[in-house]
Design an enzyme around this catalytic site. Structure first.
Site, PDB file in Angstrom:
ATOM      1  N   ASP A 155       0.767  -1.402  -0.229  1.00  0.00           N
ATOM      2  CA  ASP A 155       0.106  -0.002  -0.083  1.00  0.00           C
ATOM      3  C   ASP A 155       0.792   1.305   0.230  1.00  0.00           C
ATOM      4  OD1 ASP A 155      -2.685   1.593   0.954  1.00  0.00           O
ATOM      5  OD2 ASP A 155      -0.757   2.206   2.296  1.00  0.00           O
ATOM      6  N   GLY A 183      -4.172   2.638  -0.137  1.00  0.00           N
ATOM      7  CA  GLY A 183      -4.156   2.311  -1.452  1.00  0.00           C
ATOM      8  C   GLY A 183      -4.940   0.715  -1.589  1.00  0.00           C
ATOM      9  N   ASP A 184      -4.619   0.090  -0.477  1.00  0.00           N
ATOM     10  CA  ASP A 184      -5.264  -1.353  -0.552  1.00  0.00           C
ATOM     11  C   ASP A 184      -6.750  -1.307  -0.694  1.00  0.00           C
ATOM     12  OD1 ASP A 184      -2.960  -3.024  -0.516  1.00  0.00           O
ATOM     13  OD2 ASP A 184      -2.751  -2.629   1.445  1.00  0.00           O
ATOM     14  N   ILE A 185      -7.318  -0.445   0.236  1.00  0.00           N
ATOM     15  CA  ILE A 185      -8.838  -0.220   0.337  1.00  0.00           C
ATOM     16  C   ILE A 185      -9.347   0.386  -1.001  1.00  0.00           C
ATOM     17  CG2 ILE A 185     -10.720   0.927   1.527  1.00  0.00           C
ATOM     18  CD1 ILE A 185      -8.797   0.685   4.070  1.00  0.00           C
ATOM     19  N   GLY A 188      -9.514  -2.271  -3.427  1.00  0.00           N
ATOM     20  CA  GLY A 188     -10.623  -3.272  -3.243  1.00  0.00           C
ATOM     21  C   GLY A 188     -11.865  -2.609  -3.629  1.00  0.00           C
TER      22      GLY A 188
END
Length: 409
Positions: A155, A183-185, A188
């Protein structure tokens, strides 16, 4: 209940998803699919499982095995099946499952699934209606190649490359990690959107497709205003402030911080009225948002005495009553006492067998004709081996145990 009196279904009831995933980006996407009613089967390595099962902080389960809290964050409402995808039997069973699935979602390094013989081209030949969702740092070369495709990424790499680490106040001295998995969320969320778009198109074409999501791409779009400003004018947006308006940010009151968000001249006029300074509307330094942004120090000097004389609650009440967006600045503990979060069911309780009752974020999607999300705890490793392989493939319990490494752990 639906208008005809039948029990309302969840939006993705009947959709089958296979997830080959670790950490956050793909697991949070597949969790939201499960929340919406999809049957999400998480394929995990026997005896090991998702990397987040083994990340601190830990609690021992009833057998004394350490269970990571990170796994609780992104794995509710899923089923776990253990398969060794490096063996021919494991690959065969995975292909059989994929032939009956609607979606495969994975966030392994680009090329790993292909190397296993389980990539998009192979699975598409088995199941032309399959939607294959790949989440990675920089995307897959068979969609749009990047010179960074082979680079590892977490992330923070996406936050850095997207320019977001130069957005917080003080970042002109040193770029700042934003302190959470933005960034990950975001990746997603984009993966969810891509999945739903592909399923919608499949309803027309009767064919699936590959959805290629890059953490860098997904995070870059969050920086859209500074990018657009630079693209049009060549000007760099300053850290910690809105690119084209003011006041817009955190301000100190007598007992803590609030945020004020003035966007548009109609809101600026309301703000001047709320703080009892209508004369600011005629000040040429503050003629529009760009001018106020340019003369921010002078503007703040006018505003701060009004704030110094008021506590947070009073200042927010006066601004909101005048139609100016404003709020207190919450710490995480404040969210647990927030009446909005309670009323909107944005904190829900999972009854995890190891961690006990854990309050976690709920779903931000509220629908008028769908029941609330279920709250099944994250699965034990291999918990659903016999159930899934029996229902999907017709395997006996003995066959399932032989192929998956035995009982759940």
């Amino acid at each position: 209940m639906s208008p005809d009196g039948k029990a309302a279904a969840r939006p993705l009831d009947g959709v089958r998803v296979l997830a080959v995933e670790n950490f956050v980006a793909a697991p949070i996407a597949s969790m939201w699919l499960a929340d919406a009613g999809a049957e999400v089967v998480k394929i995990e390595e026997p005896g090991k499982g998702d990397q987040s099962r083994h990340m601190a902080p830990f609690k021992p389960d009833e057998a004394g095995r350490a269970q990571g809290l990170s796994f609780v964050r992104t794995n509710r409402n899923k089923r776990s099946v253990t398969l060794n995808l490096k063996t021919e039997d494991g690959k065969r069973v995975f292909r059989e499952l994929a032939a009956r699935a609607d979606v495969v979602i994975e966030n392994l390094r680009p090329g790993v699934m292909d190397g296993l013989g389980l990539g998009w081209s192979t699975l598409q030949a088995l199941n032309p209606r399959l939607v294959y969702v790949a989440v990675s740092g920089f995307g897959h070369a068979d969609t749009l190649p990047s010179p960074y495709t082979e680079y590892p990424a977490f992330d923070i790499v996406a936050q850095a490359l997207s320019g977001l680490m130069y957005r917080p106040e003080g970042a002109h001295e040193r770029p700042l990690y934003l302190g959470f998995s933005l960034g990950d969320i975001q990746a997603g969320m984009v993966a969810i959107q891509g999945t739903l778009l592909a399923l919608l198109q499949r309803g027309v074409t009767n064919r699936g497709q590959k959805v290629d999501v890059s953490l860098y791409d997904a995070t870059l779009v969050l920086n859209e205003l500074p990018i657009t400003l630079y693209g049009a004018t060549g000007q760099q947006a300053r850290p910690g402030v809105h690119a084209v308006t003011a006041p817009f940010g955190a301000y100190r009151t007598a007992d803590g911080y609030i945020v004020i968000a003035v966007l548009g001249e109609h809101v600026w006029h309301r703000f001047c009225h709320a703080i009892g300074m209508p004369q600011l509307r005629e000040d040429p330094r503050f003629a529009d948002g760009v001018a106020r942004n340019r003369n921010l120090a002078g503007l703040n000097a006018c505003i701060q005495p009004w704030l110094d004389q008021r506590q947070r609650a009073e200042a927010v009440d006066l601004l909101v009553a005048a139609g100016v967006p404003a709020s207190r600045v919450n710490q995480v503990e404040d969210i647990f006492a927030c009446p909005h979060a309670a009323a909107r069911e944005m904190l829900v309780t999972l009854d995890d067998p190891t961690w006990g009752a854990v309050r976690v974020p709920g779903s931000p999607i509220k629908m008028s004709d769908a029941p609330g999300i279920p709250l099944q705890p994250p699965p034990r490793l291999g918990e659903h081996n016999a159930d899934v392989l029996g229902r999907w493939l017709g395997y006996s319990a003995a066959q399932a145990a032989a192929l998956t490494g035995g009982a759940a752990a």
